[in-house]
Design an enzyme around this catalytic site. Structure first.
Site, mmCIF file in Angstrom:
data_model
loop_
_atom_site.group_PDB
_atom_site.id
_atom_site.type_symbol
_atom_site.label_atom_id
_atom_site.label_comp_id
_atom_site.label_asym_id
_atom_site.label_seq_id
_atom_site.Cartn_x
_atom_site.Cartn_y
_atom_site.Cartn_z
ATOM 1 N N LYS A 32 2.032 -34.649 -7.688
ATOM 2 C CA LYS A 32 2.418 -33.394 -7.037
ATOM 3 C C LYS A 32 3.452 -32.639 -7.868
ATOM 4 O O LYS A 32 3.361 -31.429 -8.026
ATOM 5 C CB LYS A 32 3.036 -33.653 -5.645
ATOM 6 C CG LYS A 32 2.150 -34.391 -4.681
ATOM 7 C CD LYS A 32 2.804 -34.499 -3.303
ATOM 8 C CE LYS A 32 4.082 -35.335 -3.284
ATOM 9 N NZ LYS A 32 3.859 -36.780 -3.512
ATOM 10 N N ARG A 47 6.462 -33.631 5.157
ATOM 11 C CA ARG A 47 6.119 -35.046 5.038
ATOM 12 C C ARG A 47 5.889 -35.678 6.405
ATOM 13 O O ARG A 47 5.527 -36.854 6.472
ATOM 14 C CB ARG A 47 7.287 -35.773 4.372
ATOM 15 C CG ARG A 47 7.001 -36.305 2.977
ATOM 16 C CD ARG A 47 8.215 -37.068 2.520
ATOM 17 N NE ARG A 47 7.983 -37.846 1.339
ATOM 18 C CZ ARG A 47 8.125 -37.397 0.105
ATOM 19 N NH1 ARG A 47 8.454 -36.144 -0.110
ATOM 20 N NH2 ARG A 47 7.929 -38.210 -0.910
ATOM 21 N N ARG A 80 5.721 -45.163 -14.537
ATOM 22 C CA ARG A 80 6.477 -43.906 -14.572
ATOM 23 C C ARG A 80 7.935 -44.142 -14.986
ATOM 24 O O ARG A 80 8.568 -45.079 -14.537
ATOM 25 C CB ARG A 80 6.464 -43.254 -13.181
ATOM 26 C CG ARG A 80 7.307 -41.979 -13.132
ATOM 27 C CD ARG A 80 6.950 -41.083 -11.993
ATOM 28 N NE ARG A 80 7.543 -41.525 -10.724
ATOM 29 C CZ ARG A 80 7.372 -40.861 -9.579
ATOM 30 N NH1 ARG A 80 6.616 -39.792 -9.531
ATOM 31 N NH2 ARG A 80 7.932 -41.312 -8.476
ATOM 32 N N ARG A 139 12.953 -44.768 -12.158
ATOM 33 C CA ARG A 139 13.580 -44.107 -11.013
ATOM 34 C C ARG A 139 13.968 -45.194 -10.013
ATOM 35 O O ARG A 139 13.211 -46.140 -9.816
ATOM 36 C CB ARG A 139 12.575 -43.119 -10.400
ATOM 37 C CG ARG A 139 13.235 -41.919 -9.767
ATOM 38 C CD ARG A 139 12.207 -40.890 -9.360
ATOM 39 N NE ARG A 139 11.708 -41.129 -8.012
ATOM 40 C CZ ARG A 139 10.843 -40.328 -7.398
ATOM 41 N NH1 ARG A 139 10.368 -39.262 -8.014
ATOM 42 N NH2 ARG A 139 10.450 -40.602 -6.182
ATOM 43 N N ARG A 178 7.300 -47.011 0.271
ATOM 44 C CA ARG A 178 6.968 -45.579 0.244
ATOM 45 C C ARG A 178 5.506 -45.343 0.582
ATOM 46 O O ARG A 178 5.171 -44.378 1.273
ATOM 47 C CB ARG A 178 7.318 -44.974 -1.122
ATOM 48 C CG ARG A 178 8.827 -44.767 -1.284
ATOM 49 C CD ARG A 178 9.249 -44.638 -2.734
ATOM 50 N NE ARG A 178 8.644 -43.511 -3.401
ATOM 51 C CZ ARG A 178 8.393 -43.465 -4.707
ATOM 52 N NH1 ARG A 178 8.690 -44.499 -5.480
ATOM 53 N NH2 ARG A 178 7.845 -42.404 -5.228
HETATM 54 P P1 ADP Z 1 7.397 -39.116 -4.322
HETATM 55 O O1 ADP Z 1 7.299 -39.608 -5.717
HETATM 56 O O2 ADP Z 1 7.381 -40.235 -3.326
HETATM 57 O O3 ADP Z 1 6.458 -38.014 -3.991
HETATM 58 P P2 ADP Z 1 9.738 -37.361 -3.903
HETATM 59 O O4 ADP Z 1 10.439 -37.078 -5.163
HETATM 60 O O5 ADP Z 1 8.932 -36.278 -3.275
HETATM 61 O O6 ADP Z 1 8.891 -38.654 -4.183
HETATM 62 O O7 ADP Z 1 10.786 -37.876 -2.794
HETATM 63 C C1 ADP Z 1 11.668 -38.941 -3.051
HETATM 64 C C2 ADP Z 1 12.363 -39.371 -1.760
HETATM 65 O O8 ADP Z 1 13.112 -38.280 -1.224
HETATM 66 C C3 ADP Z 1 11.431 -39.776 -0.617
HETATM 67 O O9 ADP Z 1 11.004 -41.121 -0.726
HETATM 68 C C4 ADP Z 1 12.322 -39.527 0.602
HETATM 69 O O10 ADP Z 1 13.280 -40.551 0.767
HETATM 70 C C5 ADP Z 1 13.072 -38.268 0.210
HETATM 71 N N1 ADP Z 1 12.361 -37.038 0.661
HETATM 72 C C6 ADP Z 1 11.838 -36.066 -0.139
HETATM 73 N N2 ADP Z 1 11.261 -35.090 0.592
HETATM 74 C C7 ADP Z 1 11.403 -35.456 1.893
HETATM 75 C C8 ADP Z 1 11.015 -34.880 3.131
HETATM 76 N N3 ADP Z 1 10.335 -33.720 3.205
HETATM 77 N N4 ADP Z 1 11.336 -35.544 4.279
HETATM 78 C C9 ADP Z 1 12.012 -36.696 4.236
HETATM 79 N N5 ADP Z 1 12.402 -37.300 3.111
HETATM 80 C C10 ADP Z 1 12.123 -36.687 1.935
#
Ligand code: ADP
Ligand code: ZN
Length: 234
Positions: free
Chosen positions: A21, A96, A133, A163, A174
């Site tokens: 994404k 989400r 990654r 990360r 996750r």
């Molecule tokens: P991913 O690689 O899982 O898509 P992101 O970078 O989008 O990771 O998000 C990393 C973390 O940030 C999530 O696991 C969550 O803890 C938090 N997070 C991000 N966006 C949201 C959201 N819209 N609602 C709740 N938590 C979020």
């Protein structure tokens, strides 16, 4: 030239962790000259800067859980109130949960409808991708160890690190949270004419092309639907 609200691309990129994404969102936004808004990046910046938000979100993120809806909705509402989204935006990582999706619909009232693209990738491919990654400790750019074996960031030369939520146990959590809270959003959106799913189990360039084609298809349908009565029907 002013961009009219009617032509704005208000894009939501859905998909599991590791679907790409972020990569696709950044590319699409750059190509269209619109802001890319990643809630994950917003939270990671807050953690790095040690702000109040960062202090509140850190432990939750490191456990692979979701930061609470009320806080996330407030962040996105504020961001989408800024003027730079008038010509469109790409939203990555939000919504989400169904509660976040309902709030987003409310925020979008009176604006061009969302285009929602789901990037679908099978679970086993995700686990393998996330294990490979790495992110740049300096600028946050993501890369894969097979693309960057020299362990330096291709953009700024910074050191590549795992990360903190890409460890195997947190990745599993996750994916579990995704299946429980986020996958239901595909049902929430799938009946809308502006929803498309693309196969994300391909190279980034192929996924990018499929994403762009899906957005074009939605816009073409929308334009046809808007044609004056008599012209749009046979
Ligand atoms: P991913 O690689 O899982 O898509 P992101 O970078 O989008 O990771 O998000 C990393 C973390 O940030 C999530 O696991 C969550 O803890 C938090 N997070 C991000 N966006 C949201 C959201 N819209 N609602 C709740 N938590 C979020
Ligand atoms: Zn870098």
């Amino acid at each position: 030239m002013t961009v009219t609200m009617g032509s704005a691309i208000n894009l939501v990129v859905l998909g599991p962790p590791g679907a790409g994404k972020g990569t696709q969102g950044v590319e699409f936004a750059r190509g269209h000259g619109i802001p890319q808004i990643s809630t994950g990046d917003i939270l990671r910046d807050a953690v790095r800067s040690g702000s109040e938000l960062g202090r509140r979100a850190r432990a939750t993120m490191e456990a692979g859980r979701l930061v609470d809806d009320e806080l996330m909705i407030a962040i996105v509402r504020e961001r989408l109130d800024r003027e730079d989204v008038a010509g469109g935006f790409v939203l990555d990582g939000f919504p989400r949960t169904v509660a976040q999706a309902v709030a987003l619909d409310e925020i979008m009232t009176g604006r061009p409808p969302l285009i929602v693209i789901d990037i679908a990738v099978p679970d086993d491919a995700l686990v393998a991708r996330l294990a490979r990654r790495r992110v740049c400790g300096a600028c946050g750019q993501a890369t894969s160890v097979d693309l960057s074996p020299e362990s330096r960031c291709g953009r700024c030369g910074g050191e590549l690190v795992l990360r903190s939520d890409d460890t195997e146990s947190v990745v599993r959590e996750r994916l579990r949270v995704y299946a429980d809270a986020t996958r239901p959003l595909v049902d929430y959106y799938s009946q809308r004419p502006s929803f498309r799913a693309v196969d994300g189990d391909r190279s980034p360039a192929e996924v990018g092309a499929a994403l762009a084609a899906a957005v074009d298809a939605v816009l073409a349908e929308r334009a046809a639907g808007r044609a004056p009565a008599g012209e749009s029907r046979a």
